[in-house]
Scaffold this motif. Structure first.
Motif, PDB file in Angstrom:
ATOM      1  N   LEU A  10       0.825  -1.206   0.000  1.00 27.93           N
ATOM      2  CA  LEU A  10       0.000   0.000   0.000  1.00 27.93           C
ATOM      3  C   LEU A  10       0.861   1.258   0.000  1.00 27.93           C
ATOM      4  CD1 LEU A  10      -2.758  -1.018   2.565  1.00 27.93           C
ATOM      5  CD2 LEU A  10      -2.663  -1.422   0.109  1.00 27.93           C
ATOM      6  N   GLU A  14      -1.425   5.377   3.434  1.00 22.59           N
ATOM      7  CA  GLU A  14      -2.405   4.472   4.029  1.00 22.59           C
ATOM      8  C   GLU A  14      -2.012   4.100   5.456  1.00 22.59           C
ATOM      9  OE1 GLU A  14      -5.451   3.344   2.791  1.00 22.59           O
ATOM     10  OE2 GLU A  14      -4.984   5.012   1.452  1.00 22.59           O
ATOM     11  N   ARG A 206      -9.129   4.211   7.858  1.00 24.74           N
ATOM     12  CA  ARG A 206      -8.184   4.623   6.815  1.00 24.74           C
ATOM     13  C   ARG A 206      -8.809   5.618   5.842  1.00 24.74           C
ATOM     14  NH1 ARG A 206      -5.675   0.153   3.590  1.00 24.74           N
ATOM     15  NH2 ARG A 206      -7.397  -1.191   4.251  1.00 24.74           N
ATOM     16  N   PRO A 209      -9.425   6.252  -0.272  1.00 16.48           N
ATOM     17  CA  PRO A 209      -8.126   6.136  -0.920  1.00 16.48           C
ATOM     18  C   PRO A 209      -7.568   7.480  -1.380  1.00 16.48           C
ATOM     19  CG  PRO A 209      -9.668   4.511  -1.797  1.00 16.48           C
ATOM     20  CD  PRO A 209     -10.469   5.476  -0.972  1.00 16.48           C
ATOM     21  N   ARG A 295      -5.587   1.700  -3.282  1.00 13.09           N
ATOM     22  CA  ARG A 295      -4.824   2.172  -2.120  1.00 13.09           C
ATOM     23  C   ARG A 295      -3.325   1.888  -2.265  1.00 13.09           C
ATOM     24  NH1 ARG A 295      -8.070   3.813   2.244  1.00 13.09           N
ATOM     25  NH2 ARG A 295     -10.270   3.277   1.999  1.00 13.09           N
TER      26      ARG A 295
END
Length: 565
Positions: A10, A14, A206, A209, A295
């Motif tokens: 990622l 992230e 999170r 994205p 992501r």
């Protein structure tokens, strides 16, 4: 940090978001660090969710480096303002803060928001507290969340306009992050719960994205450039009543030189929903993007790439399944322009509104025009005036009964009336140098001078009043929506620009690269024969963007995948 996630695949951001304790990070510690004017590298990502970008003055960077000093760090603060409406007291507070804690100017953005520039670290907290004192905030003005929701500028034009403005606020509230971090860090509120108890019902730990943008347009005016938005709603009216909205998804302007898999894209109209379905449609699309967005590569993380990677039919199916029933077929509509309509207009409430041109969206006094002083006096003296920010960096002095007083004050400071070319009235420039770290070239500081030189050509061919959309940015990230302009100029290096032609004046077509890496002399040399041809060979009411395609200066570009730098 979850043991089930392979963080090595990622993007670094992230992990920063996941470890931030719902957007707290180490911001408190960074703000208290007296050794540097900067904040910690990871906090530069988290601070964006709080409406803040760390920048430095690139005009003095070489000299400071020579003197072995750190860069002249400062911060941009962006104020969230759904639908773009501020009261007189809010305007005055932004004016005061710009003088006391920023660089003395206010920037009106292309998302109908305020920006303050040049705020040093020790002034961040008092500035945000001052913003909150007048019931404004900066949360979610930036970051990987839904950002400021745009809508057609003046809700007093009709009951339908008022409904659309209300929807902008409703969408903004529904999609605002729920973390208590903002109030703890900036407003000194106590921690209400531990991170184990805290949740983000829509975004999770999170968030999205990448950034997410929503705009609402009312035909025939596309002043929010609805097809540039991740999610657009097009109001549909029948017999004077709002019956619902066409839904457009997958727009976005950002791209990167040398990476052809990044490109600007127009949103696809995917169906129609009723007014009471809009919030649910928006939430479900945000959730689809949260679940399926890229992501790993932030340059391919916007909704437009999620749709192009999986296909529009896949996206429709995902949305229909999430909603529990399919969207209805899209309704007919027509846009006639994406620029602002200048001058006075009387609303259904009998009050008057004046749309003013603001060059580059920058509120400041100059030797010629005392714009900032005039607006300050207006806010103090015209008690019932609203200040409405448009999606084209302009300002409406709105909904006042004191039309004559407004006119007198503006005339006193030489703000209005003033003759403007059709080209200048339809210009947009991003901030670019000297503060934007992404800029390769000038934009806001340079475009007015370039327009003056293009105006000489337009005058020569009796086209000075012709409305042509021109937009300039210092890099290809698309903050000023340059790819929708009839004439687009994108900075390639200091003093050099790519020239794009053929966007439409309704915002429903991308432009196409015409020439690369041009100097000012090159730009004027390339444009003059086209302008001359336009003056002699256009058909009745043909726009400049349509003309250059018909005359084959460029080919028409409608699909993002077909766009090339």
């Amino acid at each position: 940090m979850s043991n089930q996630i392979d963080w090595t695949t990622l993007s670094e951001v992230e992990k920063i978001k996941n470890d931030s304790n719902y957007l707290r990070g180490t911001l408190k510690e960074s703000l208290e660090d007296p050794v540097t004017g900067a904040i910690a590298p990871s906090d530069t990502q988290i601070s964006k969710f709080h409406g803040i970008y760390q920048q430095h003055d690139r005009d003095v960077a070489k000299e400071r480096k020579h003197q072995k000093l750190e860069p002249a760090f400062s911060f941009l603060i962006r104020v969230r303002l759904p639908g773009g409406i501020a009261t007189a007291s809010q305007w005055l507070q932004m004016d005061r803060l710009s003088d006391s804690h920023a660089n003395g100017t206010i920037k009106l953005t292309t998302r109908q928001a305020f920006q303050l520039h040049g705020v040093i670290k020790r002034n961040l907290k008092p500035t945000i507290q001052g913003i909150n004192e007048v019931l404004l905030d900066t949360i979610a003005a930036c970051g990987d969340v839904n950002r400021n929701v745009m809508s057609h500028a003046n809700p007093s034009e009709s009951p339908l306009h008022a409904q659309v403005y209300k929807l902008a606020g409703d969408l903004s509230r529904h999609l605002t992050p729920q973390t208590g971090a903002y109030h703890e860090i900036w407003l000194d509120k106590k921690l209400v719960s531990s991170s184990k108890e805290e949740t983000e019902p829509i975004y999770g730990d999170r968030y999205l994205p990448r950034k997410f943008k929503i705009g609402i347009a009312i035909p025939p005016y596309n002043d929010v450039d609805v097809f540039s938005q991740d999610l657009g709603f097009i109001a549909i009216e029948e017999k004077g009543k709002l019956i619902g909205y066409n839904v457009a998804a997958g727009g976005g302007m950002g791209s990167t030189f040398g990476i052809p898999e990044t490109y600007p894209r127009l949103g696809d109209v995917i169906g129609f929903c009723k007014p009471n379905q809009v919030i649910d449609v928006a939430e479900k699309i945000v959730l689809i993007q949260k679940e399926h967005g890229n992501r790993e590569n932030r340059k391919r993380a916007r909704l437009k790439y999620t749709i192009d990677t999986n296909g529009i039919d896949w996206f429709r199916k995902e949305l229909n399944n999430a909603l529990g029933s399919p969207l209805e077929e899209a309704k007919p509509y027509k846009f006639t322009r994406n620029g602002d309509r200048y001058g006075w207009k009387q609303g259904t409430n009998g009050k008057w509104s004046l749309n003013l041109f603001v060059e580059g969206g920058r509120i400041k006094d100059s030797e010629q025009v005392a714009l900032k002083t005039a607006l300050r006096e207006l806010a103090r003296e015209v008690n019932d005036a609203q200040f409405i920010l448009t999606g084209n960096q302009n300002l409406i002095i709105a909904n006042t009964t004191e039309k004559e007083k407004v006119a007198q004050i503006l005339k006193k400071y030489k703000v209005w009336p003033t003759p403007l070319s059709g080209l200048r009235q339809n210009s947009i420039a991003c901030v670019a140098l000297n503060t934007c770290g992404l800029a390769f070239a000038e934009a806001e500081r340079y475009l007015p001078d370039l327009i003056t030189k293009i105006e000489d050509i337009l005058n020569k061919y009796n086209l000075i009043k012709e409305e042509i959309v021109i937009r300039m940015t210092g890099c290809p990230n698309g903050c000023g929506r340059p790819y929708l302009a009839e004439i687009g100029l994108i900075g390639k290096s200091p003093g050099h620009y790519n020239l794009y032609l053929g966007g439409s004046n309704t915002g429903n077509r991308l432009n196409t690269l015409y020439r690369e890496t041009l100097t000012e002399t090159d730009i004027l040399t390339e444009l003059e024969p086209i302008i001359e041809d336009f003056s002699k060979n256009r058909v009745k009411q043909e726009s400049f963007g349509d003309f250059v395609i018909r005359q084959k200066y460029v080919t028409e570009t409608n699909q993002g995948k077909d766009f090339r730098h």
